[in-house]
Design a protein around this motif. Structure first.
Motif, PDB file in Angstrom:
ATOM      1  N   ALA A 133       9.595  58.214 -27.369  1.00 11.83           N
ATOM      2  CA  ALA A 133      10.029  57.437 -26.202  1.00 11.83           C
ATOM      3  C   ALA A 133      11.550  57.436 -26.091  1.00 11.83           C
ATOM      4  O   ALA A 133      12.110  57.662 -25.008  1.00 11.83           O
ATOM      5  N   TYR A 134      12.216  57.175 -27.189  1.00 11.54           N
ATOM      6  CA  TYR A 134      13.686  57.160 -27.173  1.00 11.54           C
ATOM      7  C   TYR A 134      14.238  58.526 -26.796  1.00 11.54           C
ATOM      8  O   TYR A 134      15.160  58.652 -25.985  1.00 11.54           O
ATOM      9  N   TRP A 135      13.661  59.574 -27.368  1.00 14.23           N
ATOM     10  CA  TRP A 135      14.118  60.934 -27.141  1.00 14.23           C
ATOM     11  C   TRP A 135      13.958  61.326 -25.668  1.00 14.23           C
ATOM     12  O   TRP A 135      14.857  61.918 -25.070  1.00 14.23           O
ATOM     13  N   LEU A 136      12.844  60.966 -25.083  1.00 13.81           N
ATOM     14  CA  LEU A 136      12.587  61.331 -23.690  1.00 13.81           C
ATOM     15  C   LEU A 136      13.533  60.599 -22.746  1.00 13.81           C
ATOM     16  O   LEU A 136      14.110  61.197 -21.831  1.00 13.81           O
ATOM     17  N   ILE A 137      13.719  59.293 -22.952  1.00 16.53           N
ATOM     18  CA  ILE A 137      14.609  58.511 -22.083  1.00 16.53           C
ATOM     19  C   ILE A 137      16.047  59.004 -22.219  1.00 16.53           C
ATOM     20  O   ILE A 137      16.782  59.110 -21.225  1.00 16.53           O
ATOM     21  N   ASP A 138      16.448  59.332 -23.425  1.00 10.72           N
ATOM     22  CA  ASP A 138      17.828  59.775 -23.664  1.00 10.72           C
ATOM     23  C   ASP A 138      18.098  61.134 -23.032  1.00 10.72           C
ATOM     24  O   ASP A 138      19.206  61.396 -22.544  1.00 10.72           O
ATOM     25  N   ASN A 139      17.098  62.029 -23.007  1.00 11.02           N
ATOM     26  CA  ASN A 139      17.291  63.383 -22.491  1.00 11.02           C
ATOM     27  C   ASN A 139      17.048  63.514 -20.989  1.00 11.02           C
ATOM     28  O   ASN A 139      17.706  64.304 -20.317  1.00 11.02           O
ATOM     29  N   VAL A 140      16.089  62.774 -20.461  1.00  2.00           N
ATOM     30  CA  VAL A 140      15.757  62.894 -19.035  1.00  2.00           C
ATOM     31  C   VAL A 140      16.328  61.747 -18.232  1.00  2.00           C
ATOM     32  O   VAL A 140      16.927  61.945 -17.171  1.00  2.00           O
ATOM     33  N   GLY A 141      16.132  60.524 -18.713  1.00  5.73           N
ATOM     34  CA  GLY A 141      16.706  59.363 -18.037  1.00  5.73           C
ATOM     35  C   GLY A 141      15.740  58.697 -17.073  1.00  5.73           C
ATOM     36  O   GLY A 141      15.047  59.363 -16.293  1.00  5.73           O
ATOM     37  N   HIS A 187      12.851  58.175 -11.664  1.00 12.43           N
ATOM     38  CA  HIS A 187      12.504  57.294 -10.541  1.00 12.43           C
ATOM     39  C   HIS A 187      12.930  57.903  -9.212  1.00 12.43           C
ATOM     40  O   HIS A 187      12.198  57.853  -8.215  1.00 12.43           O
ATOM     41  N   THR A 188      14.113  58.498  -9.179  1.00 20.23           N
ATOM     42  CA  THR A 188      14.608  59.120  -7.937  1.00 20.23           C
ATOM     43  C   THR A 188      13.705  60.258  -7.491  1.00 20.23           C
ATOM     44  O   THR A 188      13.350  60.367  -6.313  1.00 20.23           O
ATOM     45  N   GLU A 189      13.327  61.122  -8.426  1.00 24.44           N
ATOM     46  CA  GLU A 189      12.453  62.251  -8.102  1.00 24.44           C
ATOM     47  C   GLU A 189      11.099  61.782  -7.590  1.00 24.44           C
ATOM     48  O   GLU A 189      10.584  62.299  -6.584  1.00 24.44           O
ATOM     49  N   LEU A 190      10.523  60.794  -8.226  1.00 22.06           N
ATOM     50  CA  LEU A 190       9.221  60.286  -7.805  1.00 22.06           C
ATOM     51  C   LEU A 190       9.313  59.602  -6.442  1.00 22.06           C
ATOM     52  O   LEU A 190       8.414  59.745  -5.609  1.00 22.06           O
ATOM     53  N   SER A 191      10.367  58.847  -6.201  1.00 23.19           N
ATOM     54  CA  SER A 191      10.533  58.141  -4.931  1.00 23.19           C
ATOM     55  C   SER A 191      10.619  59.104  -3.757  1.00 23.19           C
ATOM     56  O   SER A 191      10.105  58.831  -2.665  1.00 23.19           O
ATOM     57  N   GLN A 192      11.264  60.233  -3.987  1.00 22.33           N
ATOM     58  CA  GLN A 192      11.468  61.196  -2.904  1.00 22.33           C
ATOM     59  C   GLN A 192      10.285  62.141  -2.710  1.00 22.33           C
ATOM     60  O   GLN A 192       9.884  62.422  -1.578  1.00 22.33           O
ATOM     61  N   ALA A 193       9.731  62.634  -3.807  1.00 24.99           N
ATOM     62  CA  ALA A 193       8.701  63.673  -3.712  1.00 24.99           C
ATOM     63  C   ALA A 193       7.276  63.169  -3.921  1.00 24.99           C
ATOM     64  O   ALA A 193       6.329  63.740  -3.371  1.00 24.99           O
ATOM     65  N   HIS A 194       7.115  62.085  -4.704  1.00 18.89           N
ATOM     66  CA  HIS A 194       5.758  61.601  -5.026  1.00 18.89           C
ATOM     67  C   HIS A 194       5.718  60.073  -4.978  1.00 18.89           C
ATOM     68  O   HIS A 194       5.429  59.421  -5.992  1.00 18.89           O
ATOM     69  N   VAL A 198       3.937  53.938 -23.246  1.00 17.58           N
ATOM     70  CA  VAL A 198       4.893  54.957 -23.700  1.00 17.58           C
ATOM     71  C   VAL A 198       4.326  56.363 -23.490  1.00 17.58           C
ATOM     72  O   VAL A 198       5.009  57.249 -22.955  1.00 17.58           O
ATOM     73  N   THR A 199       3.082  56.577 -23.912  1.00 18.46           N
ATOM     74  CA  THR A 199       2.497  57.916 -23.765  1.00 18.46           C
ATOM     75  C   THR A 199       2.253  58.263 -22.298  1.00 18.46           C
ATOM     76  O   THR A 199       2.376  59.430 -21.897  1.00 18.46           O
ATOM     77  N   GLY A 200       1.903  57.262 -21.490  1.00 15.75           N
ATOM     78  CA  GLY A 200       1.693  57.513 -20.063  1.00 15.75           C
ATOM     79  C   GLY A 200       2.993  57.821 -19.340  1.00 15.75           C
ATOM     80  O   GLY A 200       3.035  58.653 -18.423  1.00 15.75           O
ATOM     81  N   PHE A 201       4.076  57.164 -19.742  1.00 19.61           N
ATOM     82  CA  PHE A 201       5.378  57.373 -19.111  1.00 19.61           C
ATOM     83  C   PHE A 201       5.819  58.834 -19.161  1.00 19.61           C
ATOM     84  O   PHE A 201       6.489  59.329 -18.260  1.00 19.61           O
ATOM     85  N   ALA A 232       4.206  61.423 -18.575  1.00 19.97           N
ATOM     86  CA  ALA A 232       3.690  62.205 -17.446  1.00 19.97           C
ATOM     87  C   ALA A 232       4.527  62.035 -16.185  1.00 19.97           C
ATOM     88  O   ALA A 232       4.536  62.915 -15.313  1.00 19.97           O
ATOM     89  N   LEU A 233       5.223  60.908 -16.048  1.00 22.89           N
ATOM     90  CA  LEU A 233       6.024  60.682 -14.839  1.00 22.89           C
ATOM     91  C   LEU A 233       7.206  61.635 -14.745  1.00 22.89           C
ATOM     92  O   LEU A 233       7.781  61.813 -13.668  1.00 22.89           O
ATOM     93  N   ALA A 234       7.569  62.239 -15.867  1.00 21.22           N
ATOM     94  CA  ALA A 234       8.682  63.193 -15.848  1.00 21.22           C
ATOM     95  C   ALA A 234       8.240  64.587 -15.423  1.00 21.22           C
ATOM     96  O   ALA A 234       9.083  65.465 -15.187  1.00 21.22           O
ATOM     97  N   ALA A 235       6.948  64.825 -15.296  1.00 19.94           N
ATOM     98  CA  ALA A 235       6.430  66.165 -15.000  1.00 19.94           C
ATOM     99  C   ALA A 235       6.955  66.753 -13.691  1.00 19.94           C
ATOM    100  O   ALA A 235       7.395  67.909 -13.666  1.00 19.94           O
ATOM    101  N   PRO A 236       6.916  65.994 -12.555  1.00 20.20           N
ATOM    102  CA  PRO A 236       7.407  66.597 -11.302  1.00 20.20           C
ATOM    103  C   PRO A 236       8.859  67.031 -11.382  1.00 20.20           C
ATOM    104  O   PRO A 236       9.238  68.099 -10.872  1.00 20.20           O
ATOM    105  N   GLN A 237       9.705  66.222 -12.008  1.00 18.17           N
ATOM    106  CA  GLN A 237      11.118  66.559 -12.118  1.00 18.17           C
ATOM    107  C   GLN A 237      11.339  67.812 -12.954  1.00 18.17           C
ATOM    108  O   GLN A 237      12.233  68.613 -12.679  1.00 18.17           O
ATOM    109  N   LEU A 238      10.497  67.988 -13.971  1.00 14.69           N
ATOM    110  CA  LEU A 238      10.633  69.140 -14.860  1.00 14.69           C
ATOM    111  C   LEU A 238       9.902  70.370 -14.337  1.00 14.69           C
ATOM    112  O   LEU A 238       9.965  71.442 -14.934  1.00 14.69           O
ATOM    113  N   GLY A 239       9.202  70.218 -13.212  1.00 10.92           N
ATOM    114  CA  GLY A 239       8.473  71.345 -12.637  1.00 10.92           C
ATOM    115  C   GLY A 239       7.285  71.778 -13.457  1.00 10.92           C
ATOM    116  O   GLY A 239       6.929  72.961 -13.488  1.00 10.92           O
TER     117      GLY A 239
END
Length: 473
Positions: A199-207, A212-219, A280-283, A285-292
């Motif tokens: 969880a810490y690693w993902l938040i620190d690297n992606v943010g 939130h911005t990517e999801l708000s605009q695209a999904h 934490v584990t579900g979160f 998946a929310l980074a998937a659209p941004q990462l393509g």
């Protein structure tokens, strides 16, 4: 060509190393098993630390580590928050575990309670539900092992699934519940530490802001708190989780194996420790659209995102965490299901005068047979993990009211309890196929509850708790 975070050789080295270590540990612990009670219930002497750890680790399954990201990917925020509500099952089972120890001190299985409290008709219905659910969960866990290896390393699904099943069957076969609980303690520590680091690693690297911005605009629908299917899933998952825990011999056998004074505290602590893990584990998946990242199968989304963001070191960590979660549930289910077959079918119906050593030997045959049958059922890979698990929701949710009422009130007869479980299951399955997986447990629980309410209103007789103290020799 798809690139994987782990090479096949590294993945095989990790999984084979774990398998050999756990099997050796199971053989060593199995030396203390002198009777069937030692093998099936760890001598009824499990202390608080081990009890809390096994409760939490067993509930961290393929659902939590693979299906929670899948449902978040499909249903948005409510996917992960709704999944965390499954912690209510452990929290509410805490007082029930204390009650079980009081009224059924020499019991072996959840089937013992249903048979003594409601009679053979309700018992037969309950056993059918328990067997269907057990195989559904076993198959989902076996599939998850293969999916994990395939997503992270490209290792063939069938190889990964086979190794994980063989490992869990191996140490459960030799060590019984004692080995299951001991390994669960270690696996619980691995899961808690690993999830925190990921969880810490993902938040620190992606943010959080960029996600939130990517999801708000695209999904935007994934952030919609009024997304109808997601809201229905939230309530459905609550009753699914309650039904899973309230009826399953996985949890009853633990309650009966814990020391009398620790059952309540252990389940309460286990539920609180488990609560944040699906969020934490579900979160992830929310980074998937941004990462393509758009995997071919939705239940691969968690490992795919984690390995993409964290690289090889992170992928190894994710692999170990999810592998520990799968093993901690698979071994528990193998042990509890074999106990149910041994005690409720073999001992009560086939060989009533079986000796202690015969019971222990048959129990081991059951573990081996369940492992082989699970492997065969995992081969076709007929559904995603989410679809497979929620199919069982229609079955288990129908048992909630008969069990709760049966534990605390005297005025529900066996005929109504049996009809409630059967009718709830049937109507829940109709809802599953006609409406969707996200309402099956909800409908099943409602129908079962209505029939139980009618049974309580029209029944004037009072059940005597002394009938539960049947001589089990």
């Amino acid at each position: 060509m798809t690139e994987f975070a782990l090479d096949t050789q590294t993945a095989l080295f990790i999984i084979v190393g774990f398998a050999l270590a756990w099997i050796a540990f199971g053989v060593w612990l199995g030396r203390k098993n002198k009777s069937h009670e030692d093998f099936a219930l760890a001598g009824r002497n499990v202390g608080y630390a081990f009890a809390a750890a096994t409760a939490m680790a067993t509930w961290v399954t393929s659902n939590t580590t693979l299906v929670a990201p899948q449902l978040t990917y499909q249903l948005g925020v409510w996917g992960m928050v709704g999944y965390s509500f499954a912690a209510l099952g452990l929290l509410l089972f805490a007082p029930m575990a204390k009650r079980i120890k009081q009224i059924l001190p020499q019991g072996y299985t959840s089937g013992d309670f249903i048979r003594l409290r409601y009679g053979r008709f309700a018992w037969a219905v309950f056993l059918v539900i328990s067997v269907v659910y057990a195989f559904g969960w076993l198959v989902s866990l076996g599939m998850a092992g293969g999916i994990l290896l395939e997503a992270l390393s490209g290792l063939d699904y069938y190889i990964g699934m086979t190794i994980i099943l063989a490992m869990c069957v191996g140490y459960t076969l030799f060590g019984g519940l004692r080995a299951v609980i001991a390994t669960d303690f270690i696996q619980a520590l691995i899961i808690i530490l690993g999830v925190a680091v990921v969880a810490y690693w993902l938040i620190d690297n992606v943010g959080l802001t960029s996600i939130h911005t990517e999801l708000s605009q695209a999904h935007p629908q994934l952030l919609d708190l009024l997304f109808p299917a997601a809201v229905m899933f939230l309530f459905n998952n609550i009753f699914f989780g309650l039904g899973e825990i309230f009826h399953s011999n996985v949890w009853w056998s633990r309650a009966l194996s814990f020391r009398k004074d620790v059952a309540y505290k252990a389940y309460l602590t286990g539920g609180l420790l488990w609560l944040p893990i699906p969020i934490v584990t579900g979160f992830i998946a929310l980074a998937a659209p941004q990462l393509g990242i758009f995997p071919a199968s939705a239940d691969m989304i968690g490992p795919a995102v984690a390995s993409s963001v964290l690289g090889k070191t992170g992928a190894i960590l994710v692999f170990i965490v999810v592998f520990s979660a799968l093993a901690s549930s698979l071994d528990s289910l193998l042990a509890a299901s074999s106990d149910l077959v041994t005690q409720d079918i073999y001992h009560k119906l086939i060989k009533k005068n079986a000796s202690d050593q015969q019971l222990m030997r048959f129990n081991r045959y059951c573990i081996l047979s369940l492992g082989v049958m699970t492997w065969l059922l995992c081969l076709p890979r007929v559904a995603t993990l989410g679809a497979l698990l929620n199919f069982a929701g229609a079955f288990v949710a129908s048992t909630i009211w008969p069990i709760v009422i049966g534990l605390y009130w005297r005025r529900l007869q066996g005929i109504f309890a049996g009809i409630a479980m059967a009718a709830g299951t049937i109507v829940g399955l109709v809802a599953y196929f006609w409406i969707g997986f996200y309402v099956a447990a909800l409908v099943s629980c409602a129908v079962s509850g209505l029939i139980c309410a009618i049974g309580v209103v029209f029944n004037k007789s009072q059940f005597s708790w002394h009938q539960l103290q049947e001589n089990e020799q």
